[in-house]
Design a protein around this motif. Sequence first.
Motif, mmCIF file in Angstrom:
data_model
loop_
_atom_site.group_PDB
_atom_site.id
_atom_site.type_symbol
_atom_site.label_atom_id
_atom_site.label_comp_id
_atom_site.label_asym_id
_atom_site.label_seq_id
_atom_site.Cartn_x
_atom_site.Cartn_y
_atom_site.Cartn_z
ATOM 1 N N ALA A 1 -6.377 -4.801 6.463
ATOM 2 C CA ALA A 1 -6.513 -4.565 7.981
ATOM 3 C C ALA A 1 -7.765 -5.353 8.459
ATOM 4 N N LEU A 2 -8.948 -4.532 7.612
ATOM 5 C CA LEU A 2 -10.354 -4.570 7.193
ATOM 6 C C LEU A 2 -10.735 -5.997 7.408
ATOM 7 N N ASN A 3 -10.113 -7.011 7.050
ATOM 8 C CA ASN A 3 -10.575 -8.461 7.348
ATOM 9 C C ASN A 3 -9.707 -8.792 8.014
ATOM 10 N N GLN A 4 -9.188 -9.186 8.468
ATOM 11 C CA GLN A 4 -8.089 -9.231 10.215
ATOM 12 C C GLN A 4 -9.953 -8.661 11.182
ATOM 13 N N ALA B 1 5.077 13.350 -0.777
ATOM 14 C CA ALA B 1 3.696 13.165 -0.102
ATOM 15 C C ALA B 1 3.965 12.318 1.231
ATOM 16 N N PHE B 2 4.698 10.829 1.010
ATOM 17 C CA PHE B 2 5.493 10.063 1.305
ATOM 18 C C PHE B 2 6.226 10.164 2.424
ATOM 19 N N LYS B 3 6.732 11.401 2.178
ATOM 20 C CA LYS B 3 7.344 11.584 3.844
ATOM 21 C C LYS B 3 7.029 12.466 4.689
ATOM 22 N N ASP B 4 5.562 13.648 3.976
ATOM 23 C CA ASP B 4 4.474 14.585 4.868
ATOM 24 C C ASP B 4 4.285 13.372 5.810
ATOM 25 N N GLY B 5 3.749 12.081 5.456
ATOM 26 C CA GLY B 5 3.699 11.016 5.772
ATOM 27 C C GLY B 5 1.666 10.537 6.414
ATOM 28 N N ALA B 6 0.831 11.766 5.316
ATOM 29 C CA ALA B 6 -0.737 12.018 5.761
ATOM 30 C C ALA B 6 -1.614 11.435 4.813
ATOM 31 N N ASP B 7 -2.589 10.484 5.263
ATOM 32 C CA ASP B 7 -3.753 10.323 4.043
ATOM 33 C C ASP B 7 -2.960 8.706 3.067
ATOM 34 N N LEU B 8 -1.944 8.532 3.243
ATOM 35 C CA LEU B 8 -1.379 8.401 2.115
ATOM 36 C C LEU B 8 -2.061 7.047 1.409
ATOM 37 N N LEU B 9 -1.858 7.090 -0.189
ATOM 38 C CA LEU B 9 -2.483 5.604 -0.748
ATOM 39 C C LEU B 9 -1.358 5.292 -1.781
ATOM 40 N N SER B 10 -0.418 5.455 -3.034
ATOM 41 C CA SER B 10 -0.353 4.614 -3.627
ATOM 42 C C SER B 10 0.953 5.319 -4.005
ATOM 43 N N HIS C 1 -17.149 4.595 28.647
ATOM 44 C CA HIS C 1 -17.658 3.348 29.022
ATOM 45 C C HIS C 1 -17.887 2.437 28.450
ATOM 46 N N ARG C 2 -17.927 2.949 26.987
ATOM 47 C CA ARG C 2 -18.704 2.220 26.117
ATOM 48 C C ARG C 2 -17.459 1.103 25.077
ATOM 49 N N ILE C 3 -16.649 1.730 25.535
ATOM 50 C CA ILE C 3 -15.418 0.800 24.708
ATOM 51 C C ILE C 3 -14.029 0.686 25.794
ATOM 52 N N ARG C 4 -13.875 -0.370 25.204
ATOM 53 C CA ARG C 4 -12.823 -1.044 25.970
ATOM 54 C C ARG C 4 -11.463 -0.511 25.581
ATOM 55 N N GLU C 5 -11.155 -0.029 24.752
ATOM 56 C CA GLU C 5 -9.186 -0.214 24.283
ATOM 57 C C GLU C 5 -9.761 0.803 22.688
ATOM 58 N N ALA C 6 -8.902 1.453 22.423
ATOM 59 C CA ALA C 6 -9.145 2.155 21.095
ATOM 60 C C ALA C 6 -7.478 2.704 21.056
ATOM 61 N N VAL C 7 -6.659 1.847 20.470
ATOM 62 C CA VAL C 7 -5.281 2.332 19.467
ATOM 63 C C VAL C 7 -5.092 2.574 18.461
ATOM 64 N N PRO C 8 -4.249 2.774 18.189
ATOM 65 C CA PRO C 8 -3.796 4.139 16.683
ATOM 66 C C PRO C 8 -2.800 2.696 15.823
ATOM 67 N N ASP C 9 -3.314 2.867 14.551
ATOM 68 C CA ASP C 9 -3.279 1.771 14.533
ATOM 69 C C ASP C 9 -2.019 2.261 13.324
ATOM 70 N N PRO C 10 -0.239 1.171 13.939
ATOM 71 C CA PRO C 10 1.264 1.400 13.465
ATOM 72 C C PRO C 10 1.584 1.810 12.372
ATOM 73 N N ASN C 11 0.904 1.249 10.837
ATOM 74 C CA ASN C 11 0.917 1.636 10.131
ATOM 75 C C ASN C 11 -0.345 2.860 9.023
ATOM 76 N N ASP C 12 -1.177 3.492 9.938
ATOM 77 C CA ASP C 12 -2.004 4.356 8.928
ATOM 78 C C ASP C 12 -2.009 5.673 9.632
ATOM 79 N N PRO C 13 -1.856 6.957 10.164
ATOM 80 C CA PRO C 13 -2.485 7.489 10.730
ATOM 81 C C PRO C 13 -3.847 8.194 10.781
ATOM 82 N N ALA C 14 -4.281 7.858 10.097
ATOM 83 C CA ALA C 14 -5.771 8.136 9.865
ATOM 84 C C ALA C 14 -6.835 6.468 10.534
ATOM 85 N N ARG C 15 -6.259 5.426 10.980
ATOM 86 C CA ARG C 15 -7.224 4.110 11.311
ATOM 87 C C ARG C 15 -6.780 4.408 13.096
ATOM 88 N N VAL C 16 -7.779 3.604 13.862
ATOM 89 C CA VAL C 16 -8.215 3.553 15.104
ATOM 90 C C VAL C 16 -8.331 2.521 14.678
#
Length: 286
Positions: free
Chosen positions: A124-127, A261-270, A39-54
Amino acid sequence: MVALVSLSGLAGTAHSEELKFEDVAALRAEVISRLKADHRIREAVPDPNDPARVNVIRAIAAENKPDILLDVTNLLGRIRGLSAADTETQIQRFINALVFANTASNFDPADLIANIRPREYIDALNQIQGEDDSGPVYEEFVGDLVILYQINSKDALSSMLWSSVGGRTLEKLRQIALDNINRKLSNIREDRLSDGVSTFIMEGDEAISPALILTEKFWSRVNFRFPEGAFVAIPRRDCIFVFDKRQPDATQIARKVIDMAFKDGADLLSEDIFERQDGKLQVVAE
């Protein structure tokens, strides 16, 4: 050589059979499910640009926009090999630490590290957290990468905010962070995949493995291993790939690893290939 650079064989850290969750996307789905049930969370949405982020909006948020950005990358490393009960404990501690606890103005300097993240991660953090005095502490690095200062506590890996530095300068924070990383260098694991390819991992704390490239001790080890020079790739957030420059096809092999790595799509960096010249990391022109 193509078989050699298959990611499942190279990294050795991304998809262990001991994991309860196959990848960060699966773990993120579990975290989102728990957040939505609270109940302490109004909304939790997956970030479309990163599979690790919410993107999280807490019930106490003044506006209907995300006020917390969660990243489950470090959590995935922490639960590797744990029992179901211990995994449950770690997930709940992670949620409590990053969502429900108040942000402290003080921090333990022993927990501060300098890590490597893509530029869009900072955007994304700055936003969410704002810029300048209230935003994340970071500095430009090379190519599409920045150095992000983070708190590596026992419960979570979170971004350092300027509002929490306690008057310390960026130079002082950098010194503290690098000293802390240097103290962890005994945990480096090198996996020699061939005479010309190695991976380097911060064992037990894989999510800060990219930070190794900020230390002179790491580069001394690379120079000893590859005395004629090396190319470096950091396509993922859990290890560094190093390629012997003496191989005539070194950059092609590096490119195959990055593309896989980028085809795999997880935990991507550079997607870039790097080399160090005169003590400075540079992007390799392919």
